[in-house]
Structures are given as C-alpha cells and as structure tokens.
Design a protein around this motif. Structure first.
Motif, mmCIF file in Angstrom:
data_model
loop_
_atom_site.group_PDB
_atom_site.id
_atom_site.type_symbol
_atom_site.label_atom_id
_atom_site.label_comp_id
_atom_site.label_asym_id
_atom_site.label_seq_id
_atom_site.Cartn_x
_atom_site.Cartn_y
_atom_site.Cartn_z
ATOM 1 N N THR A 171 0.778 -1.232 0.000
ATOM 2 C CA THR A 171 0.000 0.000 0.000
ATOM 3 C C THR A 171 0.811 1.284 0.000
ATOM 4 N N ARG A 172 2.078 1.231 0.543
ATOM 5 C CA ARG A 172 2.782 2.501 0.713
ATOM 6 C C ARG A 172 4.288 2.275 0.828
ATOM 7 N N GLU A 173 4.986 3.416 0.901
ATOM 8 C CA GLU A 173 6.435 3.385 1.075
ATOM 9 C C GLU A 173 6.768 3.276 2.569
ATOM 10 N N ILE A 174 7.757 2.435 2.892
ATOM 11 C CA ILE A 174 8.224 2.256 4.278
ATOM 12 C C ILE A 174 9.364 3.235 4.530
ATOM 13 N N THR A 175 9.265 4.012 5.601
ATOM 14 C CA THR A 175 10.305 4.996 5.909
ATOM 15 C C THR A 175 11.500 4.324 6.584
ATOM 16 N N PHE A 176 12.612 5.053 6.598
ATOM 17 C CA PHE A 176 13.813 4.561 7.283
ATOM 18 C C PHE A 176 13.530 4.316 8.760
ATOM 19 N N GLU A 177 12.851 5.234 9.408
ATOM 20 C CA GLU A 177 12.540 5.077 10.831
ATOM 21 C C GLU A 177 11.720 3.823 11.087
ATOM 22 N N GLU A 178 10.714 3.578 10.248
ATOM 23 C CA GLU A 178 9.866 2.393 10.429
ATOM 24 C C GLU A 178 10.674 1.112 10.279
ATOM 25 N N PHE A 197 13.948 0.754 10.573
ATOM 26 C CA PHE A 197 14.955 0.647 11.635
ATOM 27 C C PHE A 197 14.314 0.068 12.893
ATOM 28 N N LYS A 198 13.138 0.559 13.281
ATOM 29 C CA LYS A 198 12.451 0.057 14.479
ATOM 30 C C LYS A 198 12.097 -1.412 14.320
ATOM 31 N N LYS A 199 11.626 -1.772 13.153
ATOM 32 C CA LYS A 199 11.243 -3.164 12.902
ATOM 33 C C LYS A 199 12.464 -4.083 12.961
ATOM 34 N N ALA A 200 13.567 -3.641 12.374
ATOM 35 C CA ALA A 200 14.785 -4.458 12.347
ATOM 36 C C ALA A 200 15.387 -4.610 13.746
ATOM 37 N N ALA A 201 15.291 -3.557 14.554
ATOM 38 C CA ALA A 201 15.908 -3.580 15.887
ATOM 39 C C ALA A 201 15.057 -4.288 16.932
ATOM 40 N N ASP A 202 13.773 -4.470 16.655
ATOM 41 C CA ASP A 202 12.847 -5.034 17.634
ATOM 42 C C ASP A 202 13.292 -6.433 18.075
ATOM 43 N N GLY A 203 13.577 -6.576 19.375
ATOM 44 C CA GLY A 203 13.944 -7.877 19.939
ATOM 45 C C GLY A 203 15.380 -8.296 19.706
ATOM 46 N N LYS A 204 16.208 -7.418 19.139
ATOM 47 C CA LYS A 204 17.609 -7.763 18.863
ATOM 48 C C LYS A 204 18.508 -6.816 19.659
ATOM 49 N N ASN A 205 19.051 -7.311 20.752
ATOM 50 C CA ASN A 205 19.804 -6.457 21.669
ATOM 51 C C ASN A 205 21.061 -5.850 21.045
ATOM 52 N N ASN A 206 21.640 -6.563 20.081
ATOM 53 C CA ASN A 206 22.922 -6.115 19.521
ATOM 54 C C ASN A 206 22.748 -5.397 18.180
ATOM 55 N N PHE A 207 21.495 -5.110 17.798
ATOM 56 C CA PHE A 207 21.276 -4.614 16.436
ATOM 57 C C PHE A 207 22.045 -3.332 16.154
ATOM 58 N N GLU A 208 21.884 -2.320 17.017
ATOM 59 C CA GLU A 208 22.499 -1.025 16.695
ATOM 60 C C GLU A 208 24.014 -1.119 16.674
#
Length: 343
Positions: free
Chosen positions: A64-71, A73-84
């Motif tokens: 339906t739409r374009e996914i922003t960088f912020e969205e 980033f939050k999805k990728a980092a969710d539940g992954k302590n070492n992501f950043e």
C-alpha cells in the motif's frame, strides 16, 4: 555516479525484503555483494536493508505505501539487543569500502577476517574471548573485534592466541641463601648473586647485595635453588613461605602460574607495574633487547570491562610492546594477544 541513480525498488512481502528486477539485483548483489540470491530474486536481511535505505540506494514499499527509514529501523531492531552495535560497525565498514556479510547477530565476515561486534557496555570474560579464537568452523580466519563506545565511535582490535617464546638458554643452577623481609628477599653472597642476575636478570642489585621480588624468590625455591632464612637466622621452608604469601601477598600466588609458565618458555620475566600490567617479558637479556611483551593476568570467569582492555592495549602500543592477557584454563596457560588495528 551510483549514488545519483534512482533508488531500486524493494518490496516487503511477508516480513521478507525482496528485490525482483534483474537490473536492481545486479547493482545490489553483483556489485555490492549484499543479499542472498534465491530463484532469481534477491533477499535482503533487515540490517542490509536498513543500510541500503539510509544510503538511499533502495526504496522500500509494501502493498500500500512506502516504508520509511525510521519504520524499518524500528522493525529491524525489535527484539535484537545487539542490532544497533552490529549496524554501526557494518555501516562503518561499508563506508570504508569493504563488503562485509552477516553471519549471525554478533558476527560479520570480511574477506579472511571475522569481525565480532561489541558495545562498550557489553560484558565479556577471558573464556569468551578465547572461544572467539578457537571456533573450529573459522580456524583459517583472522579475528577482529569491532567495539562501539557510548558516543558511537568505533575501535577495531585484532585478537588471537599467542605462544610467547624466549631465547634464554643459560639457565641458573647455583644455590643461594636469602633473607626474607616483608616485601622482598635479600641476597648477600656477591659472587653468587651476580651470577644469578647476569644469567637470567633476577632481582635488582645494590652495592652490598641483590633484592629479589617475592615471586622470583618463590620460583627459585620451587627450583630448589634458594634457601630462605629470617633475619633471626631461622630457616623458612617452602610450605612456610607459601603460608606467608597466602597471608600477606595472595595476589602473588594468583599470578605465579603465569610467571612459572613464562620462565619455562625461556623468557626473562620482570614486573610490569610501571606499565600498568603484572609482568613485562624479554625474549633475551635486557642488555640486548627491550621487553617485547606486557602480560596482564586475569581470572578467566571475571567480567572484564572494555576500558580495562583499551588501557592495556593503548599502553602497550605507546611503548611498542605486545599486550597479552594471560589466564589458566584447567591445566593449560592461555595467552590472548590483542592489538589495535585500522581497517
């Protein structure tokens, strides 16, 4: 230039990020070695997609739409302590011109190197660091540590197992007598003490004698080369001397197995106090060479602060020496070599 090219369309489908067009696959996978090619489609890991989206090399859409960088980033980092932490190191290496690939949530592969990603606040131990070097799946690779500090700056270290070896062949065989004081043992026999000092650089001479450190004295006693007496003339056997050390200087007994092992390796071993470590070690007599190693003895299960590691490595680098962590693992002495590198 590639950066001015139109972003490639990537689609988010059932939590998978996919690039389907051959031209996009060529730019992202063939040239940049990002993603995994399956059935003529390129699948991106979330971390890879975050990097590409930040660099404006892809545009991510769902139905339906374009996914922003912020969205993303939050999805990728969710539940992954070492992501950043891993992301900052991955991005840094990519921006340096390297092409790292992702092995797991802590590890990147970079040509013939593994890069283990840590934050300054991550706890580690000597056992954990040793295990990084001993993984049977990656024996042929070099091991790097990428460390992100609290401000996001990154320092890289090379870590490996080391077998320090010296060249001292003229071993001491003379038997001497020394007087036990509170912090050292004093020798007065001029002929014998000079031979002791000349052969293996034991002790520190003064006009009328030689002062041994307590760890040197314990080693010589165990080699049956030193007899110790009190100032009163009463003999102190090795069991009494060990009780004395346990009571007044327990840290010496903790460091002793490393000292003994270094001596067996034909090294000259002296205190490393001036350098902030436990020992400094020479491969030859100090008349012919500077100390090559700074050795810090650690408890293998104690959590090590990364600032402690950084201090040791920086000091060793400043004085052109090799920094080693040393510890006992069962019946074996392990030496971990750490040095700062610039990829």
């Amino acid at each position: 230039m590639e950066h001015s090219m139109k972003p490639i369309i990537a689609k988010l489908v059932d939590d998978k990020i996919v690039i389907s067009k051959p031209k996009g696959i060529g730019r992202i996978h063939s040239k940049s070695r990002i993603g995994k090619l399956v059935d003529n489609k390129l699948y991106l890991q979330p971390l890879e997609a975050v990097f590409l989206l930040e660099e404006e090399k892809i545009k991510l859409i769902d139905d339906t739409r374009e996914i922003t960088f912020e969205e993303l980033f939050k999805k990728a980092a969710d539940g992954k302590n070492n992501f950043e932490t891993q992301y900052l190191i991955y991005r840094n290496l990519r921006n340096r011109g390297y092409q790292p690939t992702i092995i797991d949530q802590q590890t990147l592969s970079l040509n013939k190197n593994l890069v283990f990603t840590f934050a300054e606040t991550d706890a580690t131990t000597a056992f954990k660091l040793e295990k990084l070097c001993e993984d049977i799946n990656y024996k042929e690779l070099n091991n790097w540590i990428g460390l992100v500090d609290e401000e996001g700056d990154i320092t890289y270290y090379d870590i490996s197992l080391k077998e320090p070896i010296g060249e001292i062949s003229n071993r001491t065989t003379i038997e001497v007598e020394g007087v036990l004081l509170n912090n050292r043992v004093i020798l007065f026999d001029q002929d014998k003490l000079m031979q002791l000092h000349r052969n293996e650089f034991y002790g520190k001479p003064f006009k009328k004698g030689l002062q041994l450190s307590l760890i040197e004295a314990f080693y010589l006693m165990k080699q049956k080369l030193l007899t110790i007496i009190k100032p009163s003339g009463e003999e102190v056997d090795i069991s009494l001397f060990k009780e004395f050390l346990e009571k007044k200087h327990p840290e010496i007994l903790f460091r002793y197995p490393i000292y003994e092992n270094l001596k067996k390796r034909a090294l000259i071993v002296k205190t490393g106090f001036k350098f902030g470590t436990h020992f400094r070690a020479y491969t030859n007599l100090p008349n012919y060479t500077h100390a090559e190693y700074l050795i810090h003895v650690i408890e293998p299960t104690r959590e090590i602060d990364w600032s402690e590691i950084s201090r040791g490595i920086r000091m060793a680098h400043a004085v052109r020496k090799t920094f080693l962590f040393a510890f006992k693992n069962k019946n074996k002495i392990i030496y971990l070599k750490l040095s700062r590198i610039r990829p």
